[in-house]
Scaffold this motif. Sequence first.
Motif, PDB file in Angstrom:
ATOM      1  N   TYR A 101       0.843  -1.185   0.000  1.00  0.00           N
ATOM      2  CA  TYR A 101       0.000   0.000   0.000  1.00  0.00           C
ATOM      3  C   TYR A 101       0.887   1.245   0.000  1.00  0.00           C
ATOM      4  O   TYR A 101       2.104   1.166   0.183  1.00  0.00           O
ATOM      5  N   LYS A 102       0.257   2.395  -0.174  1.00  0.00           N
ATOM      6  CA  LYS A 102       1.019   3.642  -0.248  1.00  0.00           C
ATOM      7  C   LYS A 102       1.894   3.845   0.982  1.00  0.00           C
ATOM      8  O   LYS A 102       3.082   4.174   0.870  1.00  0.00           O
ATOM      9  N   GLU A 103       1.325   3.622   2.175  1.00  0.00           N
ATOM     10  CA  GLU A 103       2.098   3.824   3.394  1.00  0.00           C
ATOM     11  C   GLU A 103       3.222   2.795   3.524  1.00  0.00           C
ATOM     12  O   GLU A 103       4.243   3.047   4.177  1.00  0.00           O
ATOM     13  N   ILE A 138       6.667   7.727  -6.820  1.00  0.00           N
ATOM     14  CA  ILE A 138       5.755   6.733  -6.260  1.00  0.00           C
ATOM     15  C   ILE A 138       5.362   7.212  -4.875  1.00  0.00           C
ATOM     16  O   ILE A 138       6.225   7.596  -4.081  1.00  0.00           O
ATOM     17  N   ALA A 139       4.090   7.206  -4.576  1.00  0.00           N
ATOM     18  CA  ALA A 139       3.612   7.527  -3.218  1.00  0.00           C
ATOM     19  C   ALA A 139       4.158   8.853  -2.720  1.00  0.00           C
ATOM     20  O   ALA A 139       4.503   9.005  -1.543  1.00  0.00           O
ATOM     21  N   GLY A 140       4.261   9.833  -3.608  1.00  0.00           N
ATOM     22  CA  GLY A 140       4.678  11.167  -3.214  1.00  0.00           C
ATOM     23  C   GLY A 140       6.168  11.399  -3.148  1.00  0.00           C
ATOM     24  O   GLY A 140       6.623  12.501  -2.826  1.00  0.00           O
ATOM     25  N   GLY A 141       6.970  10.383  -3.438  1.00  0.00           N
ATOM     26  CA  GLY A 141       8.416  10.553  -3.385  1.00  0.00           C
ATOM     27  C   GLY A 141       9.108   9.737  -4.455  1.00  0.00           C
ATOM     28  O   GLY A 141       8.475   9.035  -5.239  1.00  0.00           O
ATOM     29  N   ASN A 397       0.825   7.384 -10.655  1.00  0.00           N
ATOM     30  CA  ASN A 397       1.567   7.139  -9.420  1.00  0.00           C
ATOM     31  C   ASN A 397       0.958   6.016  -8.590  1.00  0.00           C
ATOM     32  O   ASN A 397       1.576   5.532  -7.644  1.00  0.00           O
ATOM     33  N   PHE A 398      -0.256   5.640  -8.921  1.00  0.00           N
ATOM     34  CA  PHE A 398      -0.972   4.621  -8.155  1.00  0.00           C
ATOM     35  C   PHE A 398      -0.478   3.221  -8.516  1.00  0.00           C
ATOM     36  O   PHE A 398      -0.358   2.876  -9.682  1.00  0.00           O
ATOM     37  N   ILE A 399      -0.194   2.423  -7.483  1.00  0.00           N
ATOM     38  CA  ILE A 399       0.235   1.042  -7.688  1.00  0.00           C
ATOM     39  C   ILE A 399      -0.728   0.138  -6.933  1.00  0.00           C
ATOM     40  O   ILE A 399      -0.842   0.215  -5.699  1.00  0.00           O
TER      41      ILE A 399
END
Length: 481
Positions: A101-103, A138-141, A397-399
Amino acid sequence: MRKIYLMGILIGLCMLMLTACQTQDKVYHWAVLQNGRLPLEEKKIEQINERLKELGVEGQIEFHFIKTEELVTPAVLQQTYQDLNRKMDFVSISPSLVALYKEDWQDNFVDLSGALQSGKLKEFYEMLPEAVWNANRIAGGIYSFSNSKQVQEHGFGFYQDMVDQIGAAKLQTLQAAEGLEDEEVWKALYEANGEQPICAWTTIDWNAAQGTPENPYPHAVLKRLAKGGHEPEFAMRTDDIGFNYETGAFEWLGDSPAYIEIKDKVIDFYEKGYIRAHDIAKIREVGEDKEIGRMVYGMQEQKDAFALWIPSYETMQISARENYAYMYSLVYKKAQKGWEQILNAIGKDEQITGILNDYYDLTATALLQSEGAETQEDRYAALKSMYEKAELSEVQNFIFNPAPVQDLWEECNGKAAVLGDMKFREEAVITLEDGTEKTVEQISVKKINQFWNSYKEILQEASIRKLLMEVNRQYQEWTRK
């Protein structure tokens, strides 16, 4: 007195051990999580470490190639770290195995943004245009230092025969059609070619993709049918599920009015004679069907095969790479100190990069390894121009994490892949101008329609709509945080 003597010996031994350690290179450990890929040859690893020594880097790399059939979750990462005796600095993961997940991206890997832009990785950063790095967030970075997104160039290649027949200026008008949107452009070119097709329905001739242990269900049938004409409308997650820019949600293409309209328009263009199948007999005889244009993807070296290459759209797209062509390469959160120096060296050095990127593109600089440009400077300039002009959607950017619906994910992909073996050609007898008959292979609209009906029925039985609901749920969570 004895105690002091013993203490002196111990201190001496410690000093000797410390000196020995200082003269040896620090070892950085790189875990490669994979299933079915061949490991990097030992002699190649030796070459990398010899080159690091030449560059004056105080460190060497030890690779650990770990075969896994399970999805890579944070728990798998932690277990791998323990199995390697708590020595894991870099991690590469096949995209088809990623279940994060993103986190999870943020919690398990180092965001390289600061170090790349203004820190100890600046030389690596400057090897590629800034637009390339920005596209691969990815995920903001910037977590992966391999390239996961690329410019998707959809266009048409024409051989000199067609250029001589119609003229370059006239053929250039094809870009104004914006794919299939303006039929009048296609019709005018058809008439200029003596009411003969101007382009092959190239993708209809593709054979079904071959699966690998990491990606056992490759399929691209819907892309074949639509001739790539749906790409400006969708950001594709699989061949079956795409994000519709207009609706702002992922859709199953089997239910999507936007996709169905484009698919039907391609069939309409075929029936009107604007496009045709490749002449397989001619290709077997002379190598190419040069009397017809071809839809092609790719960068400059592929375009050079044609006398004229025309982009299909005014704006190119940046899209996710095929998940068997590269690996995410990341810095683990518990990497030992000094990882910046070793990563900067392997990222900026062309010799090391060349070795690593023969093994599934382990760094972003694989983009500079392709043939076609005379110099790296030329390649850099071409990449800069392409990425700056291309369109990047935040949805890229979504995985997706398939772990919560793994059985459903495998069922839908597996059934779609089986359908990928369907052939869309049939033999037909045509009469030539001199009255003789000739047997040719033609595209069968009947077979396409049979496929479409079977496809919808089988995927509905596989509950693809439930899978779609999970994709949209995760996307909403991803964008909220």
